[in-house]
Design a protein around this motif. Structure first.
Motif, PDB file in Angstrom:
ATOM      1  N   PHE A1339      -0.377  -4.918  14.064  1.00 42.88           N
ATOM      2  CA  PHE A1339       1.035  -4.166  14.012  1.00 42.88           C
ATOM      3  C   PHE A1339       1.115  -4.026  12.906  1.00 42.88           C
ATOM      4  O   PHE A1339       1.858  -4.618  12.107  1.00 42.88           O
ATOM      5  N   PRO A1340       0.371  -3.085  12.120  1.00 42.98           N
ATOM      6  CA  PRO A1340       0.621  -2.814  10.459  1.00 42.98           C
ATOM      7  C   PRO A1340       2.085  -2.687   9.888  1.00 42.98           C
ATOM      8  O   PRO A1340       2.751  -1.861  10.802  1.00 42.98           O
ATOM      9  N   ASP A1341       2.325  -3.080   8.872  1.00 46.34           N
ATOM     10  CA  ASP A1341       3.469  -2.843   8.076  1.00 46.34           C
ATOM     11  C   ASP A1341       3.127  -1.698   7.086  1.00 46.34           C
ATOM     12  O   ASP A1341       2.579  -1.633   6.061  1.00 46.34           O
ATOM     13  N   GLN A1342       3.911  -0.485   7.446  1.00 44.46           N
ATOM     14  CA  GLN A1342       3.654   0.848   6.523  1.00 44.46           C
ATOM     15  C   GLN A1342       4.125   0.692   5.223  1.00 44.46           C
ATOM     16  O   GLN A1342       3.837   1.499   4.193  1.00 44.46           O
ATOM     17  N   SER A1343       5.047  -0.412   5.180  1.00 43.55           N
ATOM     18  CA  SER A1343       5.746  -0.440   3.688  1.00 43.55           C
ATOM     19  C   SER A1343       4.963  -1.183   2.591  1.00 43.55           C
ATOM     20  O   SER A1343       5.138  -1.280   1.540  1.00 43.55           O
ATOM     21  N   LEU A1344       3.695  -1.808   3.380  1.00 47.57           N
ATOM     22  CA  LEU A1344       2.920  -2.647   2.203  1.00 47.57           C
ATOM     23  C   LEU A1344       2.085  -1.659   1.659  1.00 47.57           C
ATOM     24  O   LEU A1344       1.461  -0.737   2.285  1.00 47.57           O
ATOM     25  N   ARG A1345       1.508  -1.839   0.447  1.00 52.75           N
ATOM     26  CA  ARG A1345       0.352  -1.117  -0.131  1.00 52.75           C
ATOM     27  C   ARG A1345      -0.843  -1.338   0.356  1.00 52.75           C
ATOM     28  O   ARG A1345      -1.541  -0.235   0.551  1.00 52.75           O
ATOM     29  N   TRP A1346      -1.193  -2.212   1.202  1.00 53.46           N
ATOM     30  CA  TRP A1346      -2.631  -2.462   1.784  1.00 53.46           C
ATOM     31  C   TRP A1346      -2.556  -2.838   3.288  1.00 53.46           C
ATOM     32  O   TRP A1346      -1.504  -3.351   3.772  1.00 53.46           O
ATOM     33  N   GLY A1347      -3.417  -2.547   3.927  1.00 47.55           N
ATOM     34  CA  GLY A1347      -3.423  -2.857   5.349  1.00 47.55           C
ATOM     35  C   GLY A1347      -4.708  -3.853   5.378  1.00 47.55           C
ATOM     36  O   GLY A1347      -5.422  -4.083   4.405  1.00 47.55           O
ATOM     37  N   VAL A1348      -4.534  -4.894   6.340  1.00 48.55           N
ATOM     38  CA  VAL A1348      -5.212  -6.232   6.461  1.00 48.55           C
ATOM     39  C   VAL A1348      -6.138  -6.224   7.572  1.00 48.55           C
ATOM     40  O   VAL A1348      -5.540  -5.806   8.600  1.00 48.55           O
TER      41      VAL A1348
END
Length: 1475
Positions: A1339-1348
């Protein structure tokens, strides 16, 4: 660092250094406006220290708010000072450049001042001094006079009078005087005696000029008009010159000319006849000079070019010169007896006024007056030209004498004597071309006769030259020999454009002959072969020519050249020599068989020798030595007394005979072979306006391998059979077969007529004669192939006649050429199959392909191509072949979509490529699918659009036995029943059949699920016998085995023991169509009864009795067999009811016709009836997967084609799209592998479970249950339960979803389970952080610069810490794991795909090391990492190090998630890294 951070935010402030610092105590005043940088820095520090001390004293007295304001103002003021100081320091580094720029600017300013001053001065000069300045006008008329006339007539008079002297006499007076002098000279010449040699005179300009050509030129005048005044010599010029050796220079020196001038002037003064005396003196001198020139030329000619060919006999200066050429003492040995010739040049002393005289010895003949006249003059003053003219005259006389000799031998001779050369041209044959004439030249240097004849060898020319020079009478004999030789050469040239080889010898003659030009005799040499005595070859006259026909074996046209009474004519006799059969020689070459030589002579009374029956009469055979009288063909060339072109010398008769022999002899050989094989034919026939030849067969021999009906059909349908030759080399036979009453109508436009033309071509081997027996044997073999194929076509046509519509819905006859039949089949007729009979191996050959819309792709039946061919060779039934294609096309199309390319990383050894699916065809309707060499699925294609699928790990003979090398797939029966159409009842029965766990035989000893509750096979079978039948509707088995009638085409076990050449991959896969042998464990193959598959006997195509209800999978045209085939007689075998219904394609001919039988006694028990069955007790059975499940083609397509994973959100699903079967088998494979991983991991403990197919284990904090999804059976699900510490439901759900979609999901990598097992065995606080990272991935957090992404296996792009594909989690005293970060700024969020991101996003693999002792999270050391601040790994390491410095760790706290989240939030790449 603070200064650098705040520097960009400051507004620019410009002030002097003193203003920046303000008042500084004890500061020294600046000297001359310059302050040193050290002093400035010292002042700045003192100012700062002073302000600090002041604040320290004043701040305690103020309030808190005032203290803060003062501190901020101090900090801001001090910061501005140091920032300005920093800018000043940076500027000081470039001060030298600024100084240079200042110097350049100063220099440019000086130059500008100079330019301005110059402009001012020029302006002042133009305004003041140059106002009244002027230039004189240009002298244009004088310039025009000088340029046009070259004179200066406008010279001022004052200058001309002083410089130019006046003329002594005027021009008019001068012209008048000269004219008067010319009149005086004319009068003087008239009154004075003038020699006739001085008649060439000119009076001009007051002087008379006498010219004697080739001697001298003199100019004279007189000094007055008195007759007694003597002549005065003004100018003397000697005209004698040597044009060949003088090099253009004067022959008399200037001093000699002056001496002659004085001598002649003295004679003019003293003599009474001055002009005569002048001529005698100069003429005598010039004659002596000419003799001297000729003598020097002769010497140079002898020394430099001619040598001994010219000899200087005697030279008397001023008197005579004698030369000798054609000296017999020098040239007699080489050219025979040649008379010597002399040329003498002398001065006539009796008459000194004559020019030089010429005398020849012997005297010149009078045959050519022009040549004689040229040889008597020496005015050209060239001794070489004199000699050449004399030689030409003597040569002409010699050739004239030779022509007289030829005239005596032949009164009608037509030789030509050419003066240019000279040359005697003697035609040998009439008509004759210029190149065929004998040319006789006379060598000017030696005087010998030289013959020239094109094509004659040098030895014969030398003999001819020697003989003619020694005795000219022998020329007539030589002409006779050369005439015959020329006749042979004409024969060679006449057949040069034909495929022949000419020679004067033949390999099988007793002697080889060659023309001896000197005596016209025959020279013999030993021959390589022996011929019998009395053979006509011994009687052939010489010369003769053997013309070998290169396209035929041992075939020669023999030409005899004979003389006639006319000396310029020859006669030709033509014969044919054939060597019969051909044998192989010692060197591997084809040689004629000498025991069957045939010699024939062509008739002489036929203009066209092939227009009638026989053209020759045999004169010799190997069985007799008698030679009857032969009819000879004598062709005499007509006489034409003129030279003509090459067409008149062309031997048309010979070229015609050779061409006709080359064209007709192959047909003669063919006729002989047909006659010897008792094949009736019409003989040689003319076609197409008598242009082409052919041989027609009256009847083709019957093929005894086919039925009588087929033979009669072929005999009735064959209209014509014709043999023809084609091609330029005449070695290719074309056989045309014309058929009528074709049993099949094809869709090819070329096969729409009532008559079919079939063409067969045969190439004759080079070592055999054209038209040999081999050609007929190849034709009979092809005829047998046509008969074999026609027999199958006839049978198919009868079936097609009964039901044509059923055939047209699926296939069509694209082409039937009697040699091959091609069908196009499929929904769009895009697949093709060709059937033809190969006479070599004696079997049918099938060729598969694609046409039309499917062009460029592969045929789906290429997988079972070999099996189809073997089955068709056993049955020879085209209808059954098409039925198999109809039943198997859709299943094979679905099978072709399975991944068969080897992949890396599927097994624990990631560097070993492993195949996901392996296609192993067993028969045309039976295909095995091996999944990772562990599980096997048998697919049996059946009629009516159905397939039967079973677990291939069970033996086909005994379902209690496991095939070696394979493992049963638990739950396969239940999974397959999910795809059965309307299969609620079937699914219920499948669940009750208890197909788990599988049989313990052949199981993995590490798998505890394969060890429990299965009964042994004997017990299970005894249970079947002990179960009594109740009422015909209850059976102990859900699908009891059946028995079937005999006589069905079933592969024997012995055949299946051999390796199957099926395709490892389908032809359209990237791996290509690779064939692999079937495993030996697959054999022996069972009969269809053991598979519960019925195979009916073939009946008529599309028979209505073979139709069944499409809604029922059971046939209605036969009783339900009993299961007693295995154990005992099954009582009360039920019958199936239901009305017949037609289907699109009949199933009566399908080898996989019948369905899997279920023991239902009436339609109410059908799965489609919807009626519930009464409860029954089923025994424990471990082999339910061995019982086939019946699926439709649509269901099979859904089963084998890639599709999204059911019950999984698209956002959570991976990018690897696979089929439901691959997901099921992959999940079973991963569940089996998980069992081994649990036993290998110390932190995981396996728990016993009573649920079949369920793995239960526990860790330090969780109790886990792993099982297949009960709804779809396509995913492996994890159910985690907390043991001690509390876990939130959200965390457990994330862990379960991550396991289902990332660990145990496609592409089912074994090492992902190893890595996940290590994560589960980690301490609880570490596992909590790892679950949080998993949450960010799912469930990616779109506020972060990077996805993991949590990497469970090492990606290929990871740093070189470990090999790619290995488990990416290592847990010891430290924990190593890998993360993949994908940049999201400015890009849409990439899909959370494990193992990689899109090529448009920037991604980085981060190896993370967590130290459990200190609690620090750092990046792992990367070997061979290049240093540099711009490296991404360097930036990641600095970011993690900065996080560790700012966030100290506490005991029991894990920093993994915090460090990773900080990295995802704050990591910023430089611009080059982003690009």
């Amino acid at each position: 660092m603070l200064s650098f951070a705040l520097l960009p935010a400051m507004a620019p402030v410009q002030a002097e250094p003193a203003a920046l610092l303000g008042p500084v105590p004890n500061a020294a005043p600046p000297a001359s406006g310059h302050v040193s940088l050290g002093a400035l820095l010292d002042l700045t520090l003192q100012r700062t220290y002073h302000d600090t001390m002041v604040l320290a004293e004043l701040l305690p007295r103020k309030t808190d708010l005032e203290r803060k304001i003062e501190i901020v103002q101090f900090a801001n003021r001090t910061r501005q000072i140091f920032v300005r100081l920093l800018a000043l320091v940076k500027w000081a580094g470039n001060a030298g450049k600024v100084e240079k720029c200042a110097q350049i600017s100063s220099y440019l300013e000086q130059q500008v001042l100079l330019f301005v001053d110059s402009a001012d001065r020029l302006a002042s000069l133009a305004r003041a001094a140059l106002v009244h300045a002027r230039l004189p006008g240009f002298a244009v008329p004088c310039a025009i006079d000088v340029l046009t006339t070259g004179t200066y007539p406008r010279l001022p008079t004052c200058i001309q009078d002083r410089i130019v002297p006046p003329d002594p006499i005027s021009r008019t007076e001068r012209q008048t005087t000269l004219q008067h002098l010319n009149l005086i000279l004319q009068h003087r010449l008239v009154t004075t005696g003038l020699p006739p040699q001085l008649a060439n005179l000119t009076i001009e300009g007051g002087q008379v000029r006498f010219q004697v050509d080739g001697e001298f030129e003199a100019s004279l005048t007189v000094m007055g008009d008195d007759p007694v005044i003597p002549w005065r010599l003004l100018k003397l010029k000697i005209l004698v010159e040597d044009k060949e050796t003088g090099d253009g220079r004067a022959l008399v020196h200037r001093a000699q000319v002056e001496f002659l001038h004085q001598l002649v002037q003295s004679r003019l003064f003293a003599d009474d006849r001055p002009l005569q005396d002048m001529y005698n003196c100069l003429h005598s001198f010039c004659l002596s000079l000419q003799l001297e020139v000729l003598h020097s030329q002769a010497q140079r000619l002898v020394h430099e070019r001619w040598g001994d060919l010219v000899q200087l006999e005697r030279y008397q200066p001023g008197k005579s010169l004698t030369l000798i050429f054609w000296n017999p003492q020098v040239l007699g040995r080489r050219v025979g007896t040649v008379a010597a010739c002399k040329v003498a040049v002398w001065v006539d002393e009796s008459d000194p006024c004559k020019p030089l005289q010429i005398t020849h010895d012997p005297a010149l003949p009078s045959s050519d007056p022009n040549l004689a006249e040229r040889a008597e003059k020496i005015g050209h003053l060239s001794v070489e030209k004199l000699l050449v003219d004399s030689m030409l005259c003597q040569s002409h006389q010699k050739l004239s004498d030779l022509k007289v000799i030829l005239k005596a031998h032949n009164p009608h001779e037509s030789s030509i004597l050419k003066e240019a050369g000279p040359t005697l041209v003697i035609p040998l044959l009439e008509p004759c071309t210029r190149s065929e004439c004998l040319h006789l030249h006379v060598d000017l240097h030696s005087g010998a006769l030289q013959p020239q004849f094109l094509g004659l060898d040098a030895g014969m020319l030398e003999d001819l030259e020697k003989s003619v020079n020694e005795s000219p009478q022998t020329l007539a004999t030589w002409l006779s020999s050369l005439k015959l030789w020329l006749g042979v050469q004409r024969c060679r040239q006449s057949v040069r454009h034909l495929p022949t080889q000419c020679s004067e010898t033949v390999p099988f003659s007793t002697t080889t002959t060659a023309l001896c030009p000197s005596s016209a005799s025959v020279c013999t040499s030993p021959a390589p072969f022996y011929t019998p005595l009395g053979h006509p070859l011994h009687n052939i006259t010489r010369p003769h020519l053997f013309i070998r026909l290169t396209r035929l074996q041992a075939c020669y046209v023999v030409v005899e050249v004979l003389e006639t009474e006319n000396p310029t004519e020859v006669t030709y006799h033509y014969h044919l020599l054939t060597g019969g059969s051909v044998v192989m020689g010692t060197e591997g070459r084809a040689e004629p068989n000498l025991t069957s030589l045939d010699f024939r002579t062509f008739k002489d009374d036929l203009d066209n020798p092939w227009a009638y029956g026989s053209v020759w009469q045999p004169t010799y055979t190997s069985s007799t030595l008698k030679r009857p009288a032969a009819w000879e063909l004598a062709t005499t060339e007509s006489k034409r007394p003129r030279l003509s072109g090459s067409l008149s010398t062309f031997n048309h008769r010979l070229a015609h005979l050779v061409a006709m022999c080359d064209a007709n002899l192959p047909f003669v050989n063919l006729q002989n072979e047909l006659t010897s094989m008792n094949i009736p034919h019409q003989g040689l026939q003319l076609e197409g306006d008598n242009i082409t030849l052919s041989v027609r067969l009256l009847r083709v021999p019957q093929c005894m391998e086919v039925s009588e009906e087929t033979r009669r059909a072929l005999e009735r349908g064959l209209l014509d059979c014709t043999f023809r030759l084609q091609g330029r080399n005449n070695r290719c036979w074309l056989v045309e077969l014309i058929f009528a009453h074709c049993p099949l109508q094809s869709s090819s436009p070329r096969e729409q007529g009532t008559v079919r033309h079939v063409y067969l071509s045969y190439e004759t081997p080079p070592a055999e004669a054209v038209g040999c027996r081999r050609v007929i044997e190849m034709f009979l073999a092809d005829w047998a192939s046509i008969a074999q194929l026609h027999e199958s076509v006839l049978a198919f046509s009868r079936i097609l006649h009964d039901s044509p519509m059923a055939f047209q819905q699926f296939a069509e006859v694209r082409s039937y050429s009697y040699k091959k039949i091609v069908f196009c089949y499929g929904h769009n007729k895009g697949s093709s199959i060709g059937v033809q009979w190969l006479s070599g191996p004696g079997r049918y050959h099938l060729s598969l392909g694609t046409v039309g819309p499917n062009s460029g792709s592969s045929n789906c039946h290429s997988i079972i191509g070999h099996q189809l061919q073997e089955a068709f060779n056993r049955s020879s039934c085209i209808a059954q072949l098409l039925q198999i294609l109809h039943d198997t096309q859709n299943p094979l199309n679905a099978i072709n979509k399975l991944p068969t390319v080897p992949m890396l990383g599927l097994t624990p050894r990631p560097n070993t490529p492993f195949q996901c699916f392996t296609v192993l065809p067993q028969s045309p309707t039976h295909v095995r699918l091996a999944f990772r060499s562990t599980y096997c699925v048998d697919i049996h294609c059946k009629a009516r659009g159905t397939v039967a699928i079973r677990d291939g790990a069970y033996s086909l003979f005994d379902s209690s036995k496991i095939v070696e090398g394979f493992t049963p797939a638990p739950g396969l029966k239940t999974f397959l029943n999910m795809f059965v159409d309307g299969g609620e009842e079937a699914r219920r029965r499948s669940i009750n059949e208890d197909d788990n766990p599988p049989s313990p035989i052949g199981t993995d000893p590490l798998d505890p699920l394969l060890l429990p509750q299965a009964l042994p096979p004997a017990t299970g079978q005894q249970g079947f016998n002990k179960t009594p039948p109740s009422s015909g509707t209850h059976y102990p088995l859900a699908s009891p085995p059946t028995t079937y009638p005999t006589g069905v085409h079933v592969p024997s076990p012995s055949m299946i023991l051999t390796p199957s050449p099926g395709n490892l991959h389908p032809a359209n896969s990237p791996s290509g169509g690779l064939r692999v042998p079937s495993p030996a464990s697959f054999a022996p193959a069972p009969s269809p009864s053991s598979l519960a598959i019925h195979m009916s006997t073939p009946s008529s195509f599309a028979s209505p009795h073979a139709s069944v209800d499409p809604n029922s999978p059971y046939p209605t045209n036969m009783p339900m067999p009993s299961p007693g085939h295995r154990l005992a007689t099954w009582p009360g075998s039920p019958q199936l009811a239901g009305g017949p219904r037609h289907t699109a394609m009949p199933s009566s001919l399908s080898p996989a016709q019948a369905a899997i039988h279920s023991p239902l006694s009436d339609p109410t028990h059908s799965p489609r009836a919807g009626a519930s069955l009464s409860s029954r007790k089923l025994p424990q059975r471990s082999w339910a997967g061995a019982i086939p499940s019946l699926l439709s083609h649509n269901a099979l397509h859904q089963l084998l084609c890639p599709s999204p994973t059911p019950a999984v959100l698209p956002s959570l699903a991976g990018s690897y799209l696979c089929s439901p079967l691959e997901r099921f088998l992959g999940s079973v494979f991963m569940r089996r592998h998980l069992q081994r991983v649990i036993q290998q991991e110390e932190a995981l403990h396996l728990l016993s479970s009573t649920e079949p197919g369920v793995i239960t284990f526990k860790t330090e904090a969780l109790k886990c249950r792993v099982a297949l999804n009960a709804q779809t059976f396509q995913t492996l699900q994890l159910k985690a339960t907390p043991e001690a510490e509390p876990w939130s439901p959200d965390e457990l759900q994330v862990l379960e979803k991550f396991f289902e979609t990332r660990v145990a999901g496609p592409p089912f990598k074994a090492n992902t389970l190893n890595a996940f097992a290590k994560l589960l065995g980690a301490p609880t606080h570490i596992l909590h952080d790892c679950v949080q990272i998993m949450r960010l991935e799912l469930f990616p957090d779109q506020s972060l610069r990077w996805g993991v992404q949590f990497c469970l296996t090492i990606p290929p792009s990871a740093p070189p810490i470990a090999p790619p594909g290995m488990p990416a989690v290592v847990l010891k005293s430290k924990m190593l794991f890998f993360l993949q970060l994908t940049q999201r700024i400015g890009l849409p969020a990439p899909p959370p795909v494990s193992g990689g991101v899109g090529s448009e996003a920037v991604s980085v693999i981060v190896p993370v090391v967590y130290d459990m002792a200190t609690g620090s999270t750092q990046q792992a050391e990367i070997p061979r990492q290049p240093p540099g601040a711009g490296n991404i790994s360097f930036l990641v390491s600095n970011a993690l190090r900065r996080f560790a410095e700012l966030n100290p760790t506490h005991p029991g706290e894990c920093t993994i998630f915090a460090a990773v989240k900080d990295l995802m939030t704050n990591l910023v790449l430089p611009l080059p890294a982003r690009a």
